[in-house]
Design a protein around this motif. Structure first.
Motif, short mmCIF file in Angstrom:
data_model
loop_
_atom_site.label_atom_id
_atom_site.label_comp_id
_atom_site.label_asym_id
_atom_site.label_seq_id
_atom_site.Cartn_x
_atom_site.Cartn_y
_atom_site.Cartn_z
N THR A 278 71.94 85.03 -4.76
CA THR A 278 70.84 85.92 -5.17
C THR A 278 70.98 86.33 -6.65
O THR A 278 70.01 86.71 -7.29
CB THR A 278 70.83 87.23 -4.34
OG1 THR A 278 72.03 87.95 -4.61
CG2 THR A 278 70.70 86.94 -2.86
N ARG B 127 72.84 88.89 -7.50
CA ARG B 127 73.07 90.34 -7.56
C ARG B 127 74.52 90.70 -7.91
O ARG B 127 74.76 91.64 -8.66
CB ARG B 127 72.65 90.99 -6.23
CG ARG B 127 71.15 90.94 -6.02
CD ARG B 127 70.70 91.72 -4.80
NE ARG B 127 69.28 91.55 -4.58
CZ ARG B 127 68.34 92.20 -5.25
NH1 ARG B 127 68.66 93.09 -6.16
NH2 ARG B 127 67.06 91.97 -5.00
N VAL C 280 67.44 88.01 -8.64
CA VAL C 280 67.42 88.64 -9.96
C VAL C 280 67.78 87.58 -11.00
O VAL C 280 68.58 86.68 -10.73
CB VAL C 280 68.40 89.84 -10.08
CG1 VAL C 280 68.01 90.96 -9.15
CG2 VAL C 280 69.83 89.42 -9.81
N SER D 265 75.12 90.03 -11.60
CA SER D 265 74.32 90.94 -12.40
C SER D 265 75.02 92.31 -12.49
O SER D 265 75.15 92.91 -13.56
CB SER D 265 72.94 91.02 -11.75
OG SER D 265 72.22 92.03 -12.26
N TYR D 266 75.54 92.76 -11.34
CA TYR D 266 76.32 94.01 -11.32
C TYR D 266 77.57 93.88 -12.19
O TYR D 266 77.89 94.75 -13.00
CB TYR D 266 76.72 94.36 -9.87
CG TYR D 266 77.83 95.38 -9.83
CD1 TYR D 266 77.55 96.74 -9.95
CD2 TYR D 266 79.17 94.99 -9.73
CE1 TYR D 266 78.57 97.67 -9.96
CE2 TYR D 266 80.19 95.92 -9.75
CZ TYR D 266 79.89 97.26 -9.86
OH TYR D 266 80.90 98.18 -9.89
N GLY E 91 74.08 93.38 -3.73
CA GLY E 91 74.39 93.82 -5.09
C GLY E 91 75.07 95.17 -5.11
O GLY E 91 75.42 95.68 -6.16
#
Ligand code: PRP
Length: 182
Positions: free
Chosen positions: A110, A112, A143, A115-116, A84
């Motif tokens: 994942t 990540r 996440v 999400s970022y 991430g």
């Protein structure tokens, strides 16, 4: 220049999702987008390199006006992207303030990276940011990520094709396949 490739790369042997299955599902998502974004002219943001093939088919599977843009990412300090900790190496070419944004990914692992990216895009004050992914490897999730438009859920196996690579290879396969060790 042709970059070096592994001497004996593992080969994609088993088709997990066929070309016809992908085509049918992309058509359905294109229709969902036409319904949800009618008259909204969303910005489709493809995440390079993996999402390139999916974006190319998706824009042709929807009948509404869409604007296409891309972002490219790399990892910081040798970490994998799945940490991430990512760096934007090529940013959007357009402002997205007050626009509806559809982030398009080939795979969520994942969670990540996306999400970022969602946080990054939100700072630019778009009207909305939704996520569309061709594949979801949900067993690997670390996440929480809400996927608004999803092609297929897949098991925790290494897949290539339709934009996804192994050491830069196999992005051009028209189907999703699993890799057999060499
Ligand atoms: C893949 C994929 C996502 C990310 C998903 O990119 O396109 O961006 O990994 O992983 P995560 O959910 O664990 O963060 P990759 O690093 O393989 O780069 P590529 O698209 O250039 O092949």
């Amino acid at each position: 220049m042709v970059s070096s490739r592994p001497a004996e790369p593992p080969r994609p042997t088993r088709v997990l999702i066929s070309e016809a299955e992908i085509r049918a599902r992309v058509e359905e998502i294109g229709q969902d987008l036409a319904r949800d974004y009618a008259n909204e002219n969303p910005v489709m943001v493809g995440v390079l390199k993996g999402a390139l093939v999916f974006v190319a088919d998706l824009i042709r599977a929807t009948t509404i006006d869409v604007t296409m843009d891309f972002m490219a990412l790399s990892s910081y300090g040798g970490e994998t992207r799945s940490s991430g900790v990512v760096k934007v190496t090529s940013d959007l070419s357009l402002p997205i303030e007050d626009r509806h944004v559809l982030l398009v990914e080939d795979i969520i692992d994942t969670g990540r990276t996306v999400s970022y990216l969602k946080r990054n895009l939100e700072t630019r004050h778009p009207k909305s940011v939704r996520l569309c992914s061709l594949l979801d490897k949900i067993e690997r999730r670390e996440v929480e990520v809400e996927i608004d438009y999803l092609g297929f859920t897949i098991p925790n196996v290494f897949v290539v094709g339709y934009g996804l690579d192994y050491a830069g290879l196999y992005r051009n396969l028209p189907y999703i396949a699993t890799l057999e060790p060499s």
